[in-house]
Motif scaffolding. Structure first.
Motif, PDB file in Angstrom:
ATOM      1  N   GLU A 140       0.814  -1.217   0.000  1.00 27.74           N
ATOM      2  CA  GLU A 140       0.000   0.000   0.000  1.00 27.74           C
ATOM      3  C   GLU A 140       0.845   1.263   0.000  1.00 27.74           C
ATOM      4  O   GLU A 140       0.547   2.218  -0.727  1.00 27.74           O
ATOM      5  CB  GLU A 140      -0.918   0.002   1.232  1.00 27.74           C
ATOM      6  N   GLU A 141       1.925   1.251   0.798  1.00 24.61           N
ATOM      7  CA  GLU A 141       2.707   2.472   0.968  1.00 24.61           C
ATOM      8  C   GLU A 141       3.779   2.653  -0.111  1.00 24.61           C
ATOM      9  O   GLU A 141       4.092   3.780  -0.483  1.00 24.61           O
ATOM     10  CB  GLU A 141       3.381   2.468   2.350  1.00 24.61           C
ATOM     11  N   GLY A 185       1.849   1.552  -4.234  1.00 24.34           N
ATOM     12  CA  GLY A 185       0.672   2.288  -4.704  1.00 24.34           C
ATOM     13  C   GLY A 185      -0.626   1.514  -4.684  1.00 24.34           C
ATOM     14  O   GLY A 185      -1.628   1.975  -5.253  1.00 24.34           O
ATOM     15  N   ARG A 225      -2.549   1.153  -2.327  1.00 26.23           N
ATOM     16  CA  ARG A 225      -3.487   1.899  -1.485  1.00 26.23           C
ATOM     17  C   ARG A 225      -4.516   2.652  -2.308  1.00 26.23           C
ATOM     18  O   ARG A 225      -5.678   2.811  -1.892  1.00 26.23           O
ATOM     19  CB  ARG A 225      -2.699   2.867  -0.601  1.00 26.23           C
ATOM     20  N   SER A 226      -4.124   3.120  -3.473  1.00 24.02           N
ATOM     21  CA  SER A 226      -5.048   3.893  -4.309  1.00 24.02           C
ATOM     22  C   SER A 226      -6.156   3.026  -4.893  1.00 24.02           C
ATOM     23  O   SER A 226      -7.197   3.537  -5.320  1.00 24.02           O
ATOM     24  CB  SER A 226      -4.283   4.576  -5.448  1.00 24.02           C
ATOM     25  N   TYR A 227      -5.956   1.702  -4.910  1.00 20.00           N
ATOM     26  CA  TYR A 227      -6.977   0.780  -5.421  1.00 20.00           C
ATOM     27  C   TYR A 227      -7.774   0.105  -4.287  1.00 20.00           C
ATOM     28  O   TYR A 227      -9.000   0.009  -4.346  1.00 20.00           O
ATOM     29  CB  TYR A 227      -6.334  -0.308  -6.288  1.00 20.00           C
ATOM     30  N   GLU A 232     -12.010   2.281   3.799  1.00 19.09           N
ATOM     31  CA  GLU A 232     -11.775   3.723   3.665  1.00 19.09           C
ATOM     32  C   GLU A 232     -12.156   4.456   4.949  1.00 19.09           C
ATOM     33  O   GLU A 232     -11.660   5.549   5.226  1.00 19.09           O
ATOM     34  CB  GLU A 232     -12.572   4.287   2.484  1.00 19.09           C
TER      35      GLU A 232
END
Length: 298
Positions: A7-8, A11, A13-15, A63
């Motif tokens: 995630e960090e 990327g 995390r954006s999904y 979220e």
């Protein structure tokens, strides 16, 4: 760790944000870890998976990170409470069948549970503070948390390796439970006297790792009868009864040696205790004095 890195750093995390749901998994994981250690496996694997169902149900709502953390906090506190209750149940069950439960106590397991609880609470604080900390602070805190978790796991591995003799005491204790209705026609005093006389005649209490099954073999009675008689007439569990005989012997020896300086540890070992800590604990519980204090009063 893998999902956090993805995630960090990658990327992901954006999904899809995944790591918040692990706060819901920590409690059940710790609980079933200790349930395995204590051989308290009463549920099928499929039924265990139900405890992790909230993790899957929470995936679409990651979220709302703070809300996930709040639910995770409540979940962990509940499962940690269940874990402490399980440790107590194991100790109680062991006392019904073993005379050395004091030296086999579960302090190291309680310590591990406490360490897990502290880790979980600190980690929850870390998660709640992420929005207020800079990147370097978050990275350092996360690194310290991982080191702490590694130390806890290494401690657990060492203790399990060094003390592998945790039998299925809970199941064994359940097997010797008795039905009072079935025993109404029998005289518990007569059975208890037979048990007591045999134990005293053969000095069975001097065996450090004496179990109720060992006594049953010598006396020729069933473990249910022995447990029932001791509980009914003595008001003790098996562990308390045997240790009371050991304490009585030490007290008698102190009376005989009151003109000399007694070797308390030697007296304890001869009476059946196999550690100084358990001897001191049991002696003070039963007399209200430490062994050294008692010897000075004579």
């Amino acid at each position: 760790m893998a999902t956090n890195f993805a995630e960090e750093a990658l990327g992901v995390r954006s999904y899809l944000l995944i790591t918040p749901v692990f706060t819901l998994a920590t409690g059940p994981l710790v609980y079933f870890l200790f349930k395995n250690l204590l051989h308290a496996n009463q549920h099928k694997q499929e039924r265990r998976l139900v405890h992790f169902l909230p993790v899957l149900l929470a995936l679409p709502f990651t979220e709302y990170t703070q809300l996930m953390i709040a639910f995770g906090t409540v979940s962990q506190l509940i499962y940690f409470a269940f874990t402490v209750q399980l440790v107590g149940l194991y100790q109680q069950a062991s006392a019904e069948i073993r005379a050395d439960v004091n030296t086999r106590d579960l302090q190291w397991i309680r310590t591990t549970v406490v360490l897990f609880v502290i880790f979980a609470l600190v980690d929850l604080v870390r998660l709640n503070m992420q929005t207020y900390n800079d990147i370097s602070t978050k990275a350092l805190w996360y690194f310290i948390d991982l080191v702490w978790l590694l130390v806890i796991n290494l401690y657990l591995v060492v203790k399990v390796h060094n003390q592998p003799h945790l039998e299925d005491s809970i199941t064994q204790a359940q097997e010797i439970t008795f039905n009072e209705v079935d025993k109404q026609a029998e005289d518990p005093t007569e059975i208890f006297n037979a048990i007591h006389n045999t134990i005293m005649l053969h000095y069975l209490y001097r065996q450090p790792r004496l179990t109720i099954h060992d006594v049953a073999e010598v006396i020729g009675l069933g473990v249910k009868d022995i447990s029932w008689a001791i509980n009914t007439c003595g008001g003790y569990n098996f562990n308390e009864y045997i240790n009371s005989l050991r304490v009585d012997e030490v007290k008698q020896q102190l009376q005989c040696e009151k003109q000399t300086t007694p070797n308390l540890l030697a007296l304890a070992m001869n009476a059946g205790f196999n550690s100084k800590s358990s001897f001191n604990s049991v002696f003070k519980k039963q007399t209200g004095y430490t062994p050294s204090q008692f010897s000075k009063l004579i």
